[in-house]
Design a protein around this motif. Structure first.
Motif, short mmCIF file in Angstrom:
data_model
loop_
_atom_site.label_atom_id
_atom_site.label_comp_id
_atom_site.label_asym_id
_atom_site.label_seq_id
_atom_site.Cartn_x
_atom_site.Cartn_y
_atom_site.Cartn_z
N PRO A 206 88.53 10.19 24.89
CA PRO A 206 87.07 10.33 25.34
C PRO A 206 86.18 10.82 24.40
CG PRO A 206 88.22 12.08 26.26
CD PRO A 206 89.43 11.19 25.76
N ASN A 207 86.99 11.56 23.12
CA ASN A 207 86.34 11.97 21.93
C ASN A 207 86.23 11.04 20.77
OD1 ASN A 207 89.09 12.66 22.04
ND2 ASN A 207 88.66 14.32 20.60
N VAL A 208 86.78 10.01 20.89
CA VAL A 208 87.03 9.04 19.77
C VAL A 208 86.28 7.74 20.05
CG1 VAL A 208 88.51 7.76 18.25
CG2 VAL A 208 89.08 10.14 19.14
N ALA A 209 85.32 7.31 19.18
CA ALA A 209 84.72 6.10 19.25
C ALA A 209 85.12 5.30 17.90
CB ALA A 209 83.21 6.32 19.25
N ILE A 210 85.48 4.03 18.11
CA ILE A 210 85.66 3.08 17.06
C ILE A 210 85.02 2.02 16.96
CG2 ILE A 210 87.67 1.91 16.10
CD1 ILE A 210 89.74 3.90 17.13
N ARG A 211 84.08 1.51 16.13
CA ARG A 211 83.18 0.63 16.01
C ARG A 211 83.37 -0.19 14.71
NH1 ARG A 211 77.50 2.13 17.47
NH2 ARG A 211 77.23 -0.01 17.42
N ALA A 212 83.91 -1.44 15.00
CA ALA A 212 83.88 -2.37 13.87
C ALA A 212 82.76 -3.17 13.45
CB ALA A 212 85.17 -3.36 13.93
N ILE A 213 82.58 -3.36 11.95
CA ILE A 213 81.59 -4.21 11.32
C ILE A 213 82.11 -5.38 11.05
CG2 ILE A 213 79.76 -4.35 9.82
CD1 ILE A 213 79.92 -1.27 9.49
N PRO A 214 81.58 -6.64 11.78
CA PRO A 214 82.63 -7.87 11.66
C PRO A 214 81.98 -8.55 10.35
CG PRO A 214 80.69 -7.93 13.28
CD PRO A 214 80.69 -6.60 13.02
N PHE A 215 82.88 -9.45 9.79
CA PHE A 215 82.40 -10.38 8.58
C PHE A 215 81.21 -10.78 8.75
CE2 PHE A 215 87.17 -10.55 7.45
CZ PHE A 215 87.01 -9.21 6.84
N ALA A 278 77.22 -2.59 13.72
CA ALA A 278 78.61 -2.69 14.24
C ALA A 278 78.62 -3.04 15.79
CB ALA A 278 78.94 -1.04 14.09
N LEU A 279 79.97 -3.71 16.02
CA LEU A 279 80.42 -4.05 17.39
C LEU A 279 80.25 -2.76 18.31
CD1 LEU A 279 83.07 -6.47 16.75
CD2 LEU A 279 80.63 -7.07 16.99
N SER A 280 80.09 -2.68 19.44
CA SER A 280 80.27 -1.91 20.53
C SER A 280 81.50 -1.63 20.45
CB SER A 280 79.79 -2.32 22.01
OG SER A 280 80.74 -3.26 22.39
N PRO A 281 82.12 -0.30 20.99
CA PRO A 281 83.32 0.24 21.15
C PRO A 281 84.34 -1.00 21.94
CG PRO A 281 82.22 2.17 21.43
CD PRO A 281 81.34 0.96 21.39
N GLU A 282 83.59 -1.43 23.01
CA GLU A 282 84.45 -2.50 24.10
C GLU A 282 84.55 -3.89 22.84
OE1 GLU A 282 81.40 -0.85 24.59
OE2 GLU A 282 82.35 0.68 26.14
N ASP A 283 83.56 -4.26 22.50
CA ASP A 283 83.50 -5.41 21.52
C ASP A 283 84.57 -5.30 20.44
OD1 ASP A 283 82.08 -6.89 23.27
OD2 ASP A 283 80.11 -6.60 21.90
N THR A 284 84.57 -4.15 19.70
CA THR A 284 85.86 -3.75 18.85
C THR A 284 87.02 -3.77 19.55
OG1 THR A 284 84.23 -2.41 17.71
CG2 THR A 284 86.40 -1.94 17.12
N ARG A 285 87.48 -3.51 20.50
CA ARG A 285 88.57 -3.29 21.23
C ARG A 285 89.08 -4.87 21.37
NH1 ARG A 285 90.82 1.04 23.25
NH2 ARG A 285 92.10 -0.10 24.81
N PHE A 286 88.07 -5.76 21.65
CA PHE A 286 88.46 -7.17 21.85
C PHE A 286 88.74 -7.80 20.52
CE2 PHE A 286 87.22 -11.61 21.60
CZ PHE A 286 87.68 -12.23 22.84
N LEU A 287 87.89 -7.42 19.47
CA LEU A 287 88.41 -7.70 18.11
C LEU A 287 89.75 -7.44 17.70
CD1 LEU A 287 87.79 -8.98 15.27
CD2 LEU A 287 86.58 -6.98 14.63
N MET A 288 89.96 -6.09 17.99
CA MET A 288 91.30 -5.38 17.53
C MET A 288 92.49 -6.27 18.37
SD MET A 288 90.81 -1.48 16.86
CE MET A 288 90.10 -1.10 18.38
N ARG A 289 92.35 -6.50 19.38
CA ARG A 289 93.27 -7.31 20.27
C ARG A 289 93.53 -8.62 19.52
NH1 ARG A 289 90.53 -5.30 24.93
NH2 ARG A 289 91.77 -3.70 25.87
#
Length: 297
Positions: A206-215, A278-289
């Protein structure tokens, strides 16, 4: 809340810097007055540990012409610093000083004292989220001759640092990262697969947010700023304003700790700009998968 000696030392350093400036004394003159180097006065004002006795502090306050109430305030801060030194958890990372960079002690004191970290990374992931195999590749690449014993001590240090993510003290981590940091095959596909799974697990906290900046966003402000970390701190005392933030910028041969208001504001604006692309945390999870599937091929 246990805060260690970092926040009192920073408050003490800022107060002494202000007194020196008001008295129109140089760091060199202040050092000569109490038989400390100019560099020692500089480190003291930056909130870093310096060996100075209470008697020397009194002499320094006399040199600055400090009023009685100001003297009491400063001496109170000195007592807070000394009291914090009795905390058995204080400075545990100093046991690893011989296997890390010279600036690491100050970095760790900030990391352990902060209430939140916002970090932007272009290529490599931050230590708080690295797997042992990922970290091992970094060590073996930067120090090809590192001994097996020192390698294990590095890994032990990383594991202890990562306890902060699930510790009892309030803490939040926001990671803004370039898609490149996910796709570079650090240590090979198997190592990166394990590392991406670690990010997916951490992102559930709950205290960690990961957001990717896509190419796909093209050029963005992070390509200019390069990687950095913004530390933010709780108040030194309940009811007071939070301690001022610090920005950490690391290069191949050194590091910078930025505290000026203008520099902090510039990096805050950079964070806001990076969040916009940046992508949302949810979209970042999709990218990571998606990346995880590629690493499994």
């Amino acid at each position: 809340m246990a805060i260690g000696s970092t926040l009192p030392r920073r408050a003490l350093g800022r107060r002494l810097r202000k007194l020196r400036s008001q008295s129109k004394k140089s760091q060199l003159a202040a050092g000569l007055a109490i038989e400390v180097s100019k560099q020692g006065i500089g480190r003291l004002e930056e909130g870093q540990p310096v060996r100075i006795s209470t008697a020397q502090f009194r002499d320094l306050l006399n040199f600055y012409g400090a009023a009685e109430d100001v003297r009491d305030e400063v001496l109170g801060l000195i007592q807070e610093v000394k009291a914090a030194k009795g905390d058995p958890s204080r400075g545990w990372w100093r046991d690893y000083a011989d296997v890390v960079n010279p600036h690491f002690d100050h970095f760790m004191s900030l990391e352990q004292a902060c209430a939140s970290m916002t970090t932007f990374q272009l290529t490599l992931l931050p230590g708080l989220l690295q797997t042992p195999a990922y970290r091992r590749w970094i060590m073996e690449t930067t120090e090809p001759d590192i001994s097996a014993a020192n390698k294990e001590r590095h890994l032990e240090l990383i594991a202890r640092r990562q306890r902060k993510l699930t510790g009892t003290q309030p803490f939040s981590l926001e990671l803004l990262l370039s898609e490149a940091a996910l796709r570079h095959q650090i240590g090979g596909k198997q190592v990166m697969g394990e590392q991406v799974r670690r990010l997916l697990e951490a992102g559930e906290l709950p205290n960690v947010a990961i957001r990717a900046i896509p190419f796909g966003v093209g050029g963005h402000f992070g390509l200019i700023t390069q990687s950095f970390t913004l530390f933010e701190f709780p108040p030194l005392r309940a009811g007071h304003v939070p301690e001022p933030p610090v920005v950490f910028v690391e290069g191949f041969t050194g590091a910078l700790f930025l505290e000026d208001d203008d520099q902090i504001d510039r990096h805050r604006r950079a964070v806001a700009t990076l969040r916009d692309v940046a992508l949302s945390p949810e979209d970042t999870r999709f990218l990571m998968r998606e990346v995880l599937e590629e690493h499994a091929e």
